[in-house]
Design an enzyme around this catalytic site. Structure first.
Site, PDB file in Angstrom:
ATOM      1  N   HIS A  32       0.841  -1.200   0.000  1.00 50.88           N
ATOM      2  CA  HIS A  32       0.000   0.000   0.000  1.00 50.88           C
ATOM      3  C   HIS A  32       0.877   1.251   0.000  1.00 50.88           C
ATOM      4  CE1 HIS A  32      -2.305  -3.307   1.728  1.00 50.88           C
ATOM      5  NE2 HIS A  32      -3.404  -2.676   1.378  1.00 50.88           N
ATOM      6  N   HIS A 265      -3.842   3.625  -3.357  1.00 53.26           N
ATOM      7  CA  HIS A 265      -3.994   3.139  -1.985  1.00 53.26           C
ATOM      8  C   HIS A 265      -3.393   1.758  -1.793  1.00 53.26           C
ATOM      9  CE1 HIS A 265      -6.189   2.559   1.925  1.00 53.26           C
ATOM     10  NE2 HIS A 265      -6.024   1.306   1.568  1.00 53.26           N
ATOM     11  N   GLU A 412     -16.821  -2.502  24.755  1.00 56.85           N
ATOM     12  CA  GLU A 412     -16.164  -3.800  24.918  1.00 56.85           C
ATOM     13  C   GLU A 412     -14.929  -3.964  24.038  1.00 56.85           C
ATOM     14  OE1 GLU A 412     -20.479  -4.463  26.119  1.00 56.85           O
ATOM     15  OE2 GLU A 412     -19.450  -3.483  24.439  1.00 56.85           O
ATOM     16  N   HIS A 474     -28.800 -12.954  25.278  1.00 58.60           N
ATOM     17  CA  HIS A 474     -27.770 -12.912  26.308  1.00 58.60           C
ATOM     18  C   HIS A 474     -27.267 -14.298  26.710  1.00 58.60           C
ATOM     19  CE1 HIS A 474     -28.816  -8.751  26.460  1.00 58.60           C
ATOM     20  NE2 HIS A 474     -28.112  -8.504  27.550  1.00 58.60           N
TER      21      HIS A 474
END
Length: 661
Positions: A32, A265, A412, A474
């Site tokens: 890249h 890129h 998280e 859950h």
């Protein structure tokens, strides 16, 4: 070096490094070059004038950390490390992206000298840098007068992609809230992503975004100016109130015929366009050639500064040790990961009949905080449920850097990745916690920890259908199988309080393997025949009846369930052998070392786990589990519905035995 001479050498360095990037990606026919070309002045400014590190001692604990969050532009970092004096040769650069080289497609910590973090999955580098900045603050505040010899900065280079990833937003918000003023983020705004202009998918005001997250923001309109970038970094270093984002306005693929286009890129420029770009840079040297003046520039700036700073650090640390002998020992132990002297005494389990393993973990954690001054961690806003609130421990905050209780918020992924950054930094033993079903939010960071070979500790509670009323969303089903599939991640699901303590000790003593400890919400009986010293085997017998005709492999809460079922089977004249299998990966190691944990042949083994049966077929001919999603209801009713009662388990085992006849 005179200013005129310095500027001339710096311009040649930019051209040389850009040319190396072109040569590396062209030779590999892969890589890249786009951002690597436009971000070169930023790294030249950083290494020439600011970054403090010692190429002769790449892991010196008080060096500044640098994380290349945009890991796909690794050719830039490798080129810079080479000219800056690290043990990375031109031959290594020529082997870019080749099998067995020191220059892989994305940076890998522990492989390439000067690389402080594995990066590439966009956004994780920012979060790891946040973790490093947290650890730096914590270590400095973790003893008496440590600021007299310890203190450094964390730098990170990212691009538009890192900012678009959700973890980037999570990490930036956390860093702003914590006022991590020694964190400096260089943001390359070249206006391009792989598929096209950034504007095709994103039109936010990046400056306002950082301001909203309580960062200071410095704009560098000419991102091709080494001096302008250096002045911005100098200004950021003076900020003691917040982290700083330096917004670099650059042109992707600068010098190329396709400059400014996403076409640069992710594809090499090729020989023709590469030569065109080099001509624009005024660099006429043959491929993989660097002028001596470029080496001299970094030798007289970066390397000299780092060597001198390292020497001063050693002397200051000696003085510190003379005045604070005990704290100096703790400091050294924390960076050496010398854990054993700080482990708490073994808990007395006599008289304890029942305890949720999340609660057992919480008991151990409180004792650990009392005995190990450099452990720290927290939860993603569920500390009360994961039992990670430590009595007497204070919250890490801008006002209290000595706090060891981290409030990560509902973040998280950033939480898990920041813990990795803390582990990479060293000087702290980090952990984090959330509900097991939300390990899905953390999983890329767990994979990264395993790849980086760092001993991060991840606690996951509410491990089964016994979550009950919260229902299918859950109740974890496939998560155990998913985590067990990650190489070099140890997954331990303890059966009771004794195995939980053993799991914690194994996690703490690990040096190159992260650990996920899977814990129950509901109370579990403390079993007579579980043994702390056998958890490291991965599987061991907790019931051995004479002449067994069935062998049950159970984990976690299902070990007690298996024992209850065998009492029913015994009345039917069926003898059993029950294995507690707290860890399949540890069991695999035992099996590979020649230790056979099984007593019966494959056809007479049955696995019992309230989760997906995926993977158990390797060890048992019959599997009892759940391969659908759960239901909402009282925990006992949900368990009964899916067949997890002693009676139904016993019936299923009898049926399995008949099938095997």
């Amino acid at each position: 070096m005179e200013r005129k001479e310095l500027n001339l050498a710096s311009n040649r360095a930019v051209s040389a490094i850009r040319s190396l990037v072109i040569d590396m990606t062209n030779k590999a026919n892969s890589g890249h070059p786009g951002m690597a070309l436009d971000a070169t002045p930023a790294l030249v400014a950083l290494y020439r004038d600011h970054l403090i590190a010692d190429p002769a001692s790449p892991t010196w604990e008080n060096r500044d950390r640098f994380v290349l969050s945009s890991g796909h532009v690794s050719a830039l970092l490798y080129s810079l490390l080479h000219v800056a004096g690290y043990s990375l040769s031109l031959e290594d650069l020529k082997s870019f992206r080749q099998l067995g080289s020191l220059t892989p497609g994305h940076p890998e910590v522990g492989l390439t000298p000067g690389v402080d973090a594995t990066s590439g999955p966009l956004g994780q580098g920012i979060a790891q840098a946040v973790g490093m900045a947290i650890a730096e603050e914590a270590v400095r505040a973790g003893g008496q007068d440590r600021a007299s010899f310890f203190g450094h900065r964390t730098y990170c280079l990212c691009g538009d992609g890192c900012l678009q990833e959700g973890i980037g937003t999570e990490a930036i918000a956390l860093a702003g809230h914590l006022r991590l003023s020694k964190l400096i983020l260089l943001v390359d705004l070249n206006g391009s992503t792989l598929d096209g202009p950034t504007s095709d998918s994103n039109t936010e005001n990046v400056r306002l975004r950082f301001l909203a997250e309580e960062w200071d923001v410095i704009d560098v309109k000419n991102g091709d100016s080494v001096d302008a970038i250096s002045r911005a970094i100098e200004k950021a270093k003076k900020n003691i109130a917040s982290p700083t984002a330096i917004l670099l306005h650059t042109t992707i693929g600068i010098g190329s015929k396709n400059a400014g286009s996403h076409k640069t890129h992710g594809s090499p420029l090729g020989e023709e366009d590469g030569a065109f770009a080099k001509a624009n840079f005024g660099y006429k040297e043959p491929p993989f050639t660097v002028e001596q003046a470029v080496y001299d520039l970094f030798s007289e700036t970066f390397a000299k500064r780092g060597k001198e700073a390292h020497a001063r650090y050693k002397e200051a640390k000696k003085e510190f040790a003379r005045n604070h002998e005990e704290d100096a020992r703790v400091f050294d132990d924390s960076f050496a990961h010398n854990i054993d002297p700080y482990l708490p005494a073994k808990r007395d389990f006599s008289g304890l009949s029942k305890e949720a393993t999340r609660a057992s973990s919480g008991v151990f954690l409180e004792r650990l905080h009392a005995s190990m001054p450099f452990c720290m961690g927290g939860s993603a806003d569920v500390a009360g449920s994961t039992k990670t609130t430590v009595k007497g421990s204070s919250i890490f905050s801008p006002e209290n850097r000595a706090g060891r209780d981290l409030h990560f918020g509902i973040r998280e992924f950033a939480m898990a990745s920041a813990v990795n950054g803390m582990a990479l930094h060293g000087g702290v033993v980090p952990y984090c916690a959330t509900f097991f079903v939300f390990s899905d939010y953390c999983k890329p960071a767990l994979r990264m920890a395993a790849m980086e070979k760092i001993p991060s500790i991840f606690l996951f509670t509410h491990d089964s259908l016994a979550v009950g009323e919260d229902g299918a969303t859950h109740e974890p089903i496939e998560q155990l199988a998913g985590l067990r599939a990650i190489p070099n991640l140890s997954v331990i699901r303890p059966a009771d309080a004794k195995e939980t303590e053993a799991a914690w000790r194994l996690a703490l003593q690990s040096k190159e393997t992260p650990t996920a400890i899977i814990l129950s919400r509901q109370g579990l009986p403390v079993l007579a025949d579980t043994a702390e010293d056998k958890v490291s085997i991965g599987a061991y017998a907790v019931l051995e009846e004479k002449n067994p005709s069935i062998e049950i492999l159970a984990t976690g809460s299902e070990v007690a369930l298996a024992l209850e079922a065998t009492a029913i089977l015994k009345k039917q004249g069926i003898a059993s052998r029950v294995l507690s299998v707290p860890s399949i990966d540890l069991m695999e190691k035992s099996l590979l070392s020649g230790k056979n944990v099984f007593a019966l042949p494959y056809a007479k083994r049955v696995s019992l786990e309230m989760a997906s049966t995926f993977g158990w077929g390797k060890y048992a001919a019959h599997q009892m589990g759940i391969d659908t999603y759960g239901l909402s209801g009282k925990d006992k009713e949900v368990l009964a519905h899916f067949g997890f009662t002693p009676e139904k388990v016993a019936d299923a085992i009898v049926s399995a035995m008949k099938e095997g006849e």
